[in-house]
Enzyme design. Sequence first.
Site, PDB file in Angstrom:
ATOM      1  CE  LYS A 128      38.235  52.395  35.062  1.00 50.15           C
ATOM      2  NZ  LYS A 128      36.970  51.665  35.118  1.00 50.15           N
ATOM      3  CG  ASP A 164      32.211  49.349  36.156  1.00 48.69           C
ATOM      4  OD1 ASP A 164      31.937  50.341  36.868  1.00 48.69           O
ATOM      5  OD2 ASP A 164      33.372  48.939  36.001  1.00 48.69           O
TER       6      ASP A 164
END
Length: 433
Positions: A128, A164
Amino acid sequence: MLDKFREGLAAETHPTASVKMFATYVRQTPKGSEIGDFLALDLGGTNFRVLHIQLDGQDTKMESKIFLIPQVIMSGTGVQLFDHIADCIYKFMKENRLLDKELPLGFTFSFPCRQEGLAKAILTTWTKGFKCEGVEGNNIVELLHAAVKRRGDIKVKCVAVINDTVGALMSCAHSDRKCAVGIILGTGTNACYIENLDNVEVWNEDKNEPKTVIINTEWGAFGDDGCMDRIRTEYDRQVDKHSINPGMQKYEKMISGMYMGELVRLVLEKLRRHNLIFCGKGSEDLSTRGRFYTKYVSEIESDIDDGFKNTKQVFEELGLEHYLVEDCRIAQYVCSLVSRRAAYLAAAGTAAILHKMGRHEVTVAVDGSLYRFHPHFHDLMVEKIQALCPNTRFRLMLSHDGSGKGAAIVACCASSNTSSSPAASMANLHLEK
């Protein structure tokens, strides 16, 4: 996908598996009666959040603040990154008058990690857009504690680190006992699920009750071994070539919010070069990599009539002056093709997990900006999962603040038991099979 799951879980093939199937140390889901006062951190993209969470059974109070991670820090050193995180924690605690408290902390760290304990996670690779030196191969909790120690003016101890997906699962399981899968569809994509320990050959801890563990699939790397090359397009190859991690996270690059807008831009720009859209006249923004944001895809697909209000506004933001109504239709069609493919790919991965689990009824926790804000993503996923899993009753449940609440729930369970055993740390959680 099922074959890759099995490779990741098997001791012999795990070292070379593209889908790593990391065993977390979260063995059970919550009862819904957890109580306590916690800090939580959420790092999974350019936005970093610090949260203060008070659990009282089903009642949850939450204060949070978002801090930006500047590009220079994302590509700097690990010391710079964790000093910045510690600085954000200090500012948040000062603002919320928490400096005199010593609070347990749960850290949602949403990058591929090899978990070696509830509070020990070794970063295997950055994703990311992050590329901080000196973090890969190290325990991120130790790096955080070192930064806190360098400051010397805040009292926090990280007692649990999760990603997450686990946070989303735990947050939804707090209220829905059938929740056994967590999926993130945002800047990146990943999934976790509850697996039987007998299927986890890489598990080296005790196999006492409960006989389950949450598996962090790291499915974003599906296809890195070339198994998806036959369905990748020229646009996928361009996105991969110009990314910060070429050849890696191929499945993620076909789905997630970090790349979806760029895929659309590449298609539109090719159409423009062939004089099939915008009268052949583009703009500096349309020809600039990364300038067509994924939020534009959601906005364009939200147009419900031939007025194309949102689409025209996006064109104006991109500096496009020469367009017809037909161009609006073409842009909407391109967006729909890219997002439908993403939703179907995500649904295929979800279906693989449901087949792997073999349960008759499952709630799937889903979080992430792509899933939240795209007008059709949920419906497209449901449609395809139903086709692929006709004998499974499932529900896609939006996870509300899983990265914060989920981390607090795991921190609660970790801090409420002084045993050094990771399994015992989770002993006061309960899983309904």
